[in-house]
Design an enzyme around this catalytic site. Structure first.
Site, PDB file in Angstrom:
ATOM      1  N   ARG A  36       1.413  -9.553  10.880  1.00 25.40           N
ATOM      2  CA  ARG A  36       2.735  -8.906  10.956  1.00 25.40           C
ATOM      3  C   ARG A  36       3.841  -9.883  10.612  1.00 25.40           C
ATOM      4  NH1 ARG A  36       1.193  -4.793   9.712  1.00 25.40           N
ATOM      5  NH2 ARG A  36      -0.731  -5.957   9.454  1.00 25.40           N
ATOM      6  N   GLN A  67      -8.375  -3.979   9.715  1.00 27.83           N
ATOM      7  CA  GLN A  67      -7.319  -3.561  10.630  1.00 27.83           C
ATOM      8  C   GLN A  67      -7.745  -2.359  11.471  1.00 27.83           C
ATOM      9  OE1 GLN A  67      -3.153  -3.793   9.147  1.00 27.83           O
ATOM     10  NE2 GLN A  67      -4.111  -4.411   7.228  1.00 27.83           N
ATOM     11  N   ASP A  96      -4.224   8.087   4.846  1.00 23.10           N
ATOM     12  CA  ASP A  96      -3.805   6.710   5.093  1.00 23.10           C
ATOM     13  C   ASP A  96      -4.601   6.155   6.279  1.00 23.10           C
ATOM     14  OD1 ASP A  96      -2.296   4.492   4.642  1.00 23.10           O
ATOM     15  OD2 ASP A  96      -0.634   5.131   5.917  1.00 23.10           O
ATOM     16  N   GLU A  97      -4.740   4.878   6.351  1.00 27.89           N
ATOM     17  CA  GLU A  97      -5.457   4.236   7.469  1.00 27.89           C
ATOM     18  C   GLU A  97      -6.833   4.859   7.687  1.00 27.89           C
ATOM     19  OE1 GLU A  97      -4.070   1.669   8.634  1.00 27.89           O
ATOM     20  OE2 GLU A  97      -1.908   1.927   8.894  1.00 27.89           O
ATOM     21  N   LYS A 145       0.808  -1.209   0.000  1.00 21.36           N
ATOM     22  CA  LYS A 145       0.000   0.000   0.000  1.00 21.36           C
ATOM     23  C   LYS A 145       0.847   1.267   0.000  1.00 21.36           C
ATOM     24  CE  LYS A 145      -1.082   1.311   3.832  1.00 21.36           C
ATOM     25  NZ  LYS A 145      -1.525   1.336   5.233  1.00 21.36           N
ATOM     26  N   THR A 146       1.823   1.320   0.890  1.00 14.41           N
ATOM     27  CA  THR A 146       2.663   2.512   0.982  1.00 14.41           C
ATOM     28  C   THR A 146       3.369   2.767  -0.340  1.00 14.41           C
ATOM     29  OG1 THR A 146       3.018   1.960   3.288  1.00 14.41           O
ATOM     30  CG2 THR A 146       4.418   3.654   2.357  1.00 14.41           C
TER      31      THR A 146
END
Length: 773
Positions: A614, A262, A231-232, A47-48
């Site tokens: 993770r 998330q 973001d998020e 994503k980043t």
DNA sequence: ATTCGCAAAGTTTTT
DNA sequence: CTTTGCGAAT
């Protein structure tokens, strides 16, 4: 010349930005320019990378960097994004790339007067806000309510996050806390305004209100920030949502990235609906799904997926990866947390010694900070280098806050909280009585406490002696204020000496005081570094803002070769080759405070999902049969979530040796893991590791022929929805529903392997697995 | 005004 | 088992 270098750069940018390593989905997000964009990005889906490439692409298409705003929630995320944009674009410095709060803070500095704030407003952290609130309560004379300042503060915070202003607050029906809040919230807000201060929530609230009530300004800013990236997005609260919408009306080029799975900050006001509703808010939206995972092995990803599908309020998402299969996820049961910690430490040592791994490859996650202790001890004993990530340590220390308070007062003389903190720190013999007089005086005249203190001599009720002391204090502040523009390190040094703070610590032989001094030294070092970075003078306010908006969670260093310990919340956004996830037990994960609310249970499930995803190569989940917690020894119950994991994908193990289980105890985590392990063994024909031969003979297969419930008689009261249960024939399951009166009480049970079945409770051999002592 | 001692409570925490 | 806050005693 200029044109030539521009075109060269253009070519370079073209090749790096649209290189072939982007997938079709990623590329379609990167190349999107105008109009709303929603990137639903699963964990580890690059994503980043997509976001940074899109920023680069936008500039390459002629969009001015100044028109682009990219917002994150953490400084860490902002830093990383900046870093990665810099490697793609030359004019990276011109982007507005910051955390949401910092962005708002900057905006607010520009337009402070429009919301009744001074230009040099102070940003209060949670501790400062609590003090302001306590002070307000005291002034209002309602200090002895049944509610703690903390409860009140959190309700006010909830209101602010939902964009409910002080004068519009109405108690949620039947909430007794609400009536108190209805009274105190306006006073608190008034207190903040007159001190020219804002709390964290205000940064958002004020900006949202600003945009709502000044249509012209809103238009201007919408124009100024033509391209907004957030973001998020699943973690935005209503205030943030309102701000984003206000900035995306004339130029609805809002790009949101996020993953509903998330969303783990609901308890802080984050509203998962914001992302679930995005397509309704912006009908013309282009939705891009990034579902391919580049982080984890297939087996880890399957476990994550099997877990998260249990959430009902969810958009379906298909997670897949081309990564190798990898080792099965391990689920280990230990005797107690000591053994759990030691086993983990031992394992890490072995891996490091064999050269297979480095310390930094390991991440150890837990639900609550209190669980880190035993781990730390074990890691230290085994000589494993580690770092503990824990928010707000340094800047929350008393001595640091004391010094900062002086600086705050110098920067903003109206700041009553800073005044209250510094007035008698170090001890100047100024007491409660004097303070009360000052408070009353400032209320009557509508002036700040510092202003009142100036005329302390004129206030009748204040004793001569006290008045002199107050005057001394005012003189100290005045003298320091003259140096406000000096380099920070110098200013801070003056604070230390002039206030007498240094002296109060230096002449002490108390070890604690010496440590405090050392901490202040560290702060001075920080100031020096800051001075170096900001050669232009007058950076006091910038510094204050910096430390208010930067927690020291950022002291987590990626570079250093140490294992990392942190809470599941802190782990978001990170990845580790090997992840240990400890204490997957009822009451801890899900946390007991989440038990009643199905929404909260779903959030807890997402929390585990975040933890699992993770892991890049190996994931080891563990439970302990017994856990000492708050000084009490307790038998544990394995997390209900463990029942949701695919059994045949897990490698179960029980570390327990001979003679641990004496049969008299209630069945507990150990027994269950043993049984499940045994069952697994029967199914796969493969003995789980770590299980001794003796142990294998002892475990009772749940699906076996011998009933194990014969001695149990349990009244129907002891069952509740969500409870893990066992049945001699159908094995492990979870109660999905309960119905009927006592005699005919019926349970609907969702079995791990046998599907859904119903039972009359008092006729069935169904029983709870494990029970609190 | 300060200090000492006991009682009560105790998630997660981007900012 | 901790930490933290408040109230009584000096």
């Amino acid at each position: 010349m200029v044109a030539a270098s521009a075109s060269i750069r253009r070519i370079l940018v073209m090749t790096t930005i649209l290189d072939s390593t982007l997938t079709a989905a990623q590329r379609s997000a990167v190349e999107h320019i105008d109009g709303p964009l929603l990137i639903l990005a699963g964990p580890g889906s690059g994503k980043t990378r997509v976001v940074t490439h899109r920023i680069a692409y936008l500039t390459q298409q002629g969009v001015s960097p100044r028109q682009i705003v990219a917002l994150t929630f953490t400084n860490k995320a902002a830093d990383e994004m900046r870093h990665r944009v810099e490697s793609l674009v030359t004019r990276a410095g011109e982007f507005h790339l910051s955390t949401f709060h910092r962005f708002c803070s900057r905006l607010l500095r520009r337009y402070a007067s429009l919301v009744g704030l001074g230009e040099h407003f102070t940003i209060y952290d949670t501790d400062d806000s609590a003090r302001a609130l306590r002070h307000t309560l005291e002034k209002a004379g309602i200090s002895n309510t049944t509610f703690s300042p903390r409860q009140i503060a959190s309700e006010i915070s909830r209101a602010k996050n939902n964009l409910v202003e002080a004068d519009r607050y109405e108690p949620p029906n039947g909430l007794p806390l609400g009536t108190v809040v209805a009274e105190i919230y306006p006073l608190y807000q008034q207190q903040l305004l007159s001190a020219s201060a804002v709390d964290f929530d205000d940064l958002l609230l004020h900006v949202a209100v600003l945009l709502r009530e000044n249509p012209e300004l809103r238009k201007t800013l919408d124009e100024e920030f033509k391209y907004v990236l957030i973001d998020e997005y699943q973690d935005t609260n209503f205030a943030q949502y309102a701000i984003l919408r206000a900035l995306s009306q004339d130029h609805p080029n809002l790009a949101a990235t996020g993953d509903p799975d998330q969303s783990i900050f609901g308890w802080r006001g984050a509203n998962i609906e914001n992302i679930l509703r995005f397509e309704e808010d912006f009908p013309a939206v282009r939705v891009v799904r990034l579902e391919q995972n580049y982080r984890s092995t297939k087996s880890i990803l399957r476990v994550a997926d099997k877990l998260i599908v249990h959430n009902l309020n969810r958009k379906h998402k298909e997670l897949f990866t081309d990564n190798p299969e990898g080792n099965p996820v391990e689920l280990t049961c230990y005797v107690d947390q000591r053994e759990e910690a030691n086993a983990i430490a031992r394992h890490i040592v072995e891996e490091i010694d064999s050269g297979r791994r480095r310390a930094q490859d390991f991440g150890i996650f837990y639900r609550i900070n209190a669980l880190s202790r035993t781990l730390e001890l074990a890691l230290r004993e085994h000589g494993v280098p580690y770092q503990l990530v824990r928010g707000l340590e340094f800047f929350q220390r008393k001595e640091i806050k004391d010094i900062i308070a002086y600086l705050q007062l110098i920067n903003n003389p109206s700041d009553d909280v800073a005044f209250l903190r510094t007035l008698n720190t170090p001890r100047r013999g100024i007491g409660k009585k004097t303070l009360q007089c000052l408070t009353r005086h400032s209320e009557e005249h509508g002036i700040s406490l510092l202003e009142s203190a100036r005329s302390a001599g004129m206030i009748g009720q204040i004793a001569k002696r006290s008045a002199v002391r107050v005057a001394t204090f005012v003189a100290i502040i005045d003298e320091l204020s003259e140096k406000a523009a000096a380099p920070l390190e110098e200013l801070m040094g003056l604070v230390m000496s002039n206030s007498g703070y240094h002296e109060s610590l230096a002449h002490s032989d108390n070890e604690e005081d010496l440590e405090r001094l050392a901490n202040i030294e560290e702060l001075l070092t920080l100031a020096r570094e800051f001075d170096a970075q900001h050669p232009e003078a007058a950076c006091l306010e910038v510094f204050l803002e910096e430390i208010a908006l930067v927690g020291d969670t950022d002291d987590w260093e990626e570079e250093t070769d140490r294992a990392t310990l942190m809470t599941l919340h802190a782990a978001k956004g990170l990845e580790f080759p090997v992840v240990f996830l400890i204490a997957a037990e009822e009451g801890l994960l899900p946390h007991e405070r989440s038990r009643e609310d199905p929404d909260q249970i779903e959030e807890e499930r997402r929390l585990l999902f975040v933890g699992i995803t993770r892991a890049q190569q190996e994931l080891k989940i563990s439970i302990a049969r017994r856990r000492d917690f708050r000084g009490q020894r307790r038998l544990t119950i394995p997390s209900q979530f463990l029942m949701e994991l695919p059994r045949d994908e897990l490698r179960m193990a029980d570390s327990e040796g001979l003679g641990g289980y004496d049969g008299d105890e209630e069945p507990d985590a150990g027994a269950i893991a043993r049984k499940v392990a045994k069952r697994h063994e029967a199914a796969s024909g493969e003995a789980p590791p770590l299980t001794t031969a003796a142990e294998l003979g002892k475990g009772q297969p749940i699906g076996g022929s011998r009933p194990i419930a014969e001695t149990f008689s349990i009244d129907s009261e002891s069952f509740h929805v969500g409870m893990p249960v066992a049945h001699p024939k159908y094995g492990l399951g979870k109660i999905a529903a309960l119905s009927g009166p006592a005699q005919r009480r019926t349970a609907t049970v969702n079995f791990v392997t046998a599907g859904v079945r119903k039972f009359r409770l008092h006729e069935s051999p169904l029983r709870p697995v494990g029970r609190k002592p």
